[in-house]
Design a protein around this motif. Structure first.
Motif, PDB file in Angstrom:
ATOM      1  N   SER A 110      33.072  26.244  12.773  1.00  6.90           N
ATOM      2  CA  SER A 110      32.173  25.143  13.129  1.00  6.90           C
ATOM      3  C   SER A 110      31.015  25.656  13.984  1.00  6.90           C
ATOM      4  O   SER A 110      29.919  25.096  13.948  1.00  6.90           O
ATOM      5  CB  SER A 110      32.926  24.047  13.869  1.00  6.90           C
ATOM      6  N   THR A 111      31.269  26.708  14.750  1.00  6.82           N
ATOM      7  CA  THR A 111      30.206  27.350  15.520  1.00  6.82           C
ATOM      8  C   THR A 111      30.361  28.859  15.401  1.00  6.82           C
ATOM      9  O   THR A 111      31.468  29.377  15.219  1.00  6.82           O
ATOM     10  CB  THR A 111      30.241  26.969  17.013  1.00  6.82           C
ATOM     11  N   LEU A 112      29.219  29.542  15.508  1.00  7.50           N
ATOM     12  CA  LEU A 112      29.212  30.996  15.428  1.00  7.50           C
ATOM     13  C   LEU A 112      28.061  31.501  16.280  1.00  7.50           C
ATOM     14  O   LEU A 112      26.938  31.005  16.158  1.00  7.50           O
ATOM     15  CB  LEU A 112      29.036  31.436  13.978  1.00  7.50           C
ATOM     16  N   SER A 113      28.348  32.473  17.117  1.00 10.38           N
ATOM     17  CA  SER A 113      27.314  33.024  17.975  1.00 10.38           C
ATOM     18  C   SER A 113      27.257  34.533  17.778  1.00 10.38           C
ATOM     19  O   SER A 113      28.298  35.197  17.802  1.00 10.38           O
ATOM     20  CB  SER A 113      27.635  32.688  19.443  1.00 10.38           C
ATOM     21  N   VAL A 114      26.069  35.062  17.541  1.00  9.01           N
ATOM     22  CA  VAL A 114      25.903  36.499  17.336  1.00  9.01           C
ATOM     23  C   VAL A 114      24.700  36.973  18.140  1.00  9.01           C
ATOM     24  O   VAL A 114      23.835  36.175  18.518  1.00  9.01           O
ATOM     25  CB  VAL A 114      25.706  36.861  15.847  1.00  9.01           C
ATOM     26  N   SER A 122      25.120  41.085  12.291  1.00 13.24           N
ATOM     27  CA  SER A 122      25.342  40.278  11.087  1.00 13.24           C
ATOM     28  C   SER A 122      26.168  39.052  11.426  1.00 13.24           C
ATOM     29  O   SER A 122      26.982  39.068  12.347  1.00 13.24           O
ATOM     30  CB  SER A 122      26.082  41.103  10.033  1.00 13.24           C
ATOM     31  N   ALA A 123      25.942  37.997  10.657  1.00 13.56           N
ATOM     32  CA  ALA A 123      26.728  36.761  10.794  1.00 13.56           C
ATOM     33  C   ALA A 123      27.379  36.473   9.454  1.00 13.56           C
ATOM     34  O   ALA A 123      26.756  36.662   8.396  1.00 13.56           O
ATOM     35  CB  ALA A 123      25.828  35.600  11.203  1.00 13.56           C
ATOM     36  N   VAL A 124      28.616  36.015   9.500  1.00 12.56           N
ATOM     37  CA  VAL A 124      29.345  35.688   8.278  1.00 12.56           C
ATOM     38  C   VAL A 124      29.918  34.282   8.399  1.00 12.56           C
ATOM     39  O   VAL A 124      30.587  33.967   9.386  1.00 12.56           O
ATOM     40  CB  VAL A 124      30.504  36.673   8.023  1.00 12.56           C
ATOM     41  N   ILE A 125      29.648  33.461   7.415  1.00 12.47           N
ATOM     42  CA  ILE A 125      30.175  32.095   7.363  1.00 12.47           C
ATOM     43  C   ILE A 125      31.027  31.966   6.109  1.00 12.47           C
ATOM     44  O   ILE A 125      30.573  32.324   5.016  1.00 12.47           O
ATOM     45  CB  ILE A 125      29.034  31.062   7.347  1.00 12.47           C
TER      46      ILE A 125
END
Lengths: 110, 113
Positions: free
Chosen positions: A9-13, A18-21
């Motif tokens: 639901s949330t992602l912090s980078v 890199s970000a992965v959903i």
């Protein structure tokens, strides 16, 4: 009907990382998987999609992977920038009816 | 130009009163959609028009009406608004019905009091 679940639901980078959903779906008949970005105060903006005849698609810094056996697909954003901060929605569809996930709020910290 | 327009952008309605929302597109798209989005929830398809044929989702069948007087315009009509109708209403369009990209409008934020 189809159910699409979006796991983060949330992602912090950190900027540059890199970000992965990740998303999963239930209907094996689903064959079209778009991703949308919603910036603060704005509507949904199409960013990339993948169809079931391929398992990988790239558009600049965006990569979408599709694992039909696991009924899972994911959005990878490489070399993240502050302007990537937004809510990202995944969706699955058979023909034109989109079933959306509930969104992942991505924050890219400087 | 992939612009979908919606009017009004904000709407305040009283419980029990009707609400009419308008959407337009100039891309000559055959299919137009209406979604409802509530905070922290997924956008939910309410109905869509393919050309002049209206398809409504089973669980919202009786709550929403729609009309499409021509290819460019599509309306969403609520006959008697309830508090639960407060949400963002998103209009989208696509070229056809074969999984083509859907382009979204800016949305109408409806508040029912």
């Amino acid at each position: 009907g189809e159910k699409v679940e979006q796991h983060e639901s949330t992602l912090s980078v950190r900027e540059g990382d890199s970000a992965v959903i990740n998303c999963t779906y239930t209907d094996t008949a689903s064959s079209y998987f778009p991703w949308y970005k919603q910036e603060a105060g704005k509507s949904l903006h199409f960013v990339i999609d993948i169809r079931s005849n391929v398992d990988r698609k790239q558009s600049q810094r965006l990569i979408v992977l599709l694992d039909k056996k696991a009924k899972r697909f994911s959005l990878h954003i490489t070399a993240t920038q502050p302007e990537d901060s937004a809510i990202y929605f995944c969706a699955g569809a058979n023909y034109n009816v989109l079933y959306f996930g509930s969104g992942t709020k991505l924050t890219v910290e400087p | 130009d992939t612009t979908v327009k919606q009017n009004p952008r904000y709407k305040l309605a009283r419980v029990g009163k009707p609400v009419n929302l308008i959407c337009s597109q100039t891309m000559n798209h055959d299919t137009m959609y209406w979604y409802q989005k509530k905070p922290n929830q997924a956008p939910k398809l309410l109905l869509f028009y393919y050309d002049k044929i209206l398809n409504r989702e089973a669980d919202t069948f009786e709550k929403f009406q729609s009309s499409r007087p021509n290819n460019s315009f599509c309306s969403l009509y609520i006959g008697s608004a309830g508090l639960e109708y407060s949400a963002m209403y998103l209009c989208a369009s696509s070229r056809d019905m074969t999984g083509d990209t859907q382009y979204f409008g800016p949305g109408t934020r409806l508040l029912v009091l």
